[in-house]
Design a protein around this motif. Structure first.
Motif, PDB file in Angstrom:
ATOM      1  N   VAL A  39     -11.138  25.236 -11.937  1.00  0.00           N
ATOM      2  CA  VAL A  39     -12.151  25.648 -11.042  1.00  0.00           C
ATOM      3  C   VAL A  39     -13.218  26.130 -11.959  1.00  0.00           C
ATOM      4  O   VAL A  39     -13.197  26.944 -12.623  1.00  0.00           O
ATOM      5  N   CYS A  40     -14.509  25.523 -11.552  1.00  0.00           N
ATOM      6  CA  CYS A  40     -15.831  26.236 -12.075  1.00  0.00           C
ATOM      7  C   CYS A  40     -15.840  27.786 -11.397  1.00  0.00           C
ATOM      8  O   CYS A  40     -15.899  27.641 -10.243  1.00  0.00           O
ATOM      9  N   GLY A  41     -16.096  28.483 -12.417  1.00  0.00           N
ATOM     10  CA  GLY A  41     -16.437  29.701 -12.185  1.00  0.00           C
ATOM     11  C   GLY A  41     -15.099  30.737 -12.300  1.00  0.00           C
ATOM     12  O   GLY A  41     -15.256  31.925 -12.296  1.00  0.00           O
ATOM     13  N   GLY A  50     -19.784  30.392 -10.387  1.00  0.00           N
ATOM     14  CA  GLY A  50     -19.472  29.109 -10.138  1.00  0.00           C
ATOM     15  C   GLY A  50     -19.599  28.322  -8.970  1.00  0.00           C
ATOM     16  O   GLY A  50     -19.814  29.113  -7.922  1.00  0.00           O
ATOM     17  N   CYS A  51     -19.433  26.842  -8.954  1.00  0.00           N
ATOM     18  CA  CYS A  51     -19.812  26.393  -7.549  1.00  0.00           C
ATOM     19  C   CYS A  51     -18.281  26.101  -6.723  1.00  0.00           C
ATOM     20  O   CYS A  51     -18.421  25.940  -5.679  1.00  0.00           O
ATOM     21  N   GLY A  52     -17.143  26.369  -7.629  1.00  0.00           N
ATOM     22  CA  GLY A  52     -16.020  26.223  -7.029  1.00  0.00           C
ATOM     23  C   GLY A  52     -15.470  24.842  -6.864  1.00  0.00           C
ATOM     24  O   GLY A  52     -14.424  24.361  -6.311  1.00  0.00           O
ATOM     25  N   LEU A  69     -17.573  26.979 -16.529  1.00  0.00           N
ATOM     26  CA  LEU A  69     -18.330  26.961 -15.602  1.00  0.00           C
ATOM     27  C   LEU A  69     -18.767  25.079 -15.864  1.00  0.00           C
ATOM     28  O   LEU A  69     -18.746  24.786 -17.009  1.00  0.00           O
ATOM     29  N   CYS A  70     -19.200  24.485 -15.074  1.00  0.00           N
ATOM     30  CA  CYS A  70     -19.577  22.981 -14.963  1.00  0.00           C
ATOM     31  C   CYS A  70     -20.805  22.918 -15.451  1.00  0.00           C
ATOM     32  O   CYS A  70     -21.599  24.027 -15.462  1.00  0.00           O
ATOM     33  N   GLU A  71     -21.527  21.949 -16.091  1.00  0.00           N
ATOM     34  CA  GLU A  71     -22.790  21.947 -16.731  1.00  0.00           C
ATOM     35  C   GLU A  71     -23.834  22.420 -15.506  1.00  0.00           C
ATOM     36  O   GLU A  71     -24.794  22.734 -15.947  1.00  0.00           O
TER      37      GLU A  71
HETATM   38 ZN   LIG Z   1     -20.373  24.426 -10.997  1.00  0.00          ZN
END
Ligand SMILES: [Zn+2]
Ligand SMILES: [Zn+2]
Length: 128
Positions: A39-41, A50-52, A69-71
């Motif tokens: 998961v992002c975050g 994060g965005c989840g 985190l994602c980019e």
């Molecule tokens: Zn994200």
């Protein structure tokens, strides 16, 4: 922890390590799971930064002293669009015994999922 399946009401989809989606990066088809390691975050629903959304190892950055985190979130941009659920997962929800109760309680959702599956596997009428 120890949850295999939960629900993310922010993105309106099933989460947990029991769910088999594809990476949410638009150009990636890696098959992952929606457990905390993807998961992002770094936390359910994306934690504080994060965005989840859920990403494979190639699309999660590991900045110093910050959660994975994602980019997009790393640059504080708008998150990627959530991908639709994996057909395998939809099929599972529609057929597995453990989802019988859910199907009984959510007939509208079941209809929607059936339609999604048909869209993914078109039967191409009139072309054979
Ligand atoms: Zn994200
Ligand atoms: Zn990926």
């Amino acid at each position: 922890m120890g949850w295999s399946i939960g629900f993310d009401s922010g993105w309106n989809r099933d989460i947990g390590y029991g769910v088999p989606p594809t990476c949410d990066h638009p150009e990636c088809n890696a098959k992952i799971d929606r457990g905390l390691s993807h998961v992002c975050g770094g936390d359910v629903y994306g934690g504080e930064r994060g965005c989840g959304l859920y990403f494979c190892g190639d699309h999660l950055l590991l900045p110093m002293r910050r959660p994975q985190l994602c980019e997009r979130c790393e640059k504080r941009r708008k998150p990627f669009a959530a991908k639709p659920d994996h057909p395998e997962w939809i099929e599972w929800k529609l057929t597995d015994e453990s989802w019988q109760e859910w199907r009984d309680e959510n007939p509208a959702e079941v209809t929607k999922l059936r339609a999604t599956l048909t869209a993914v596997h078109p039967t191409s009428p009139g072309h054979s």
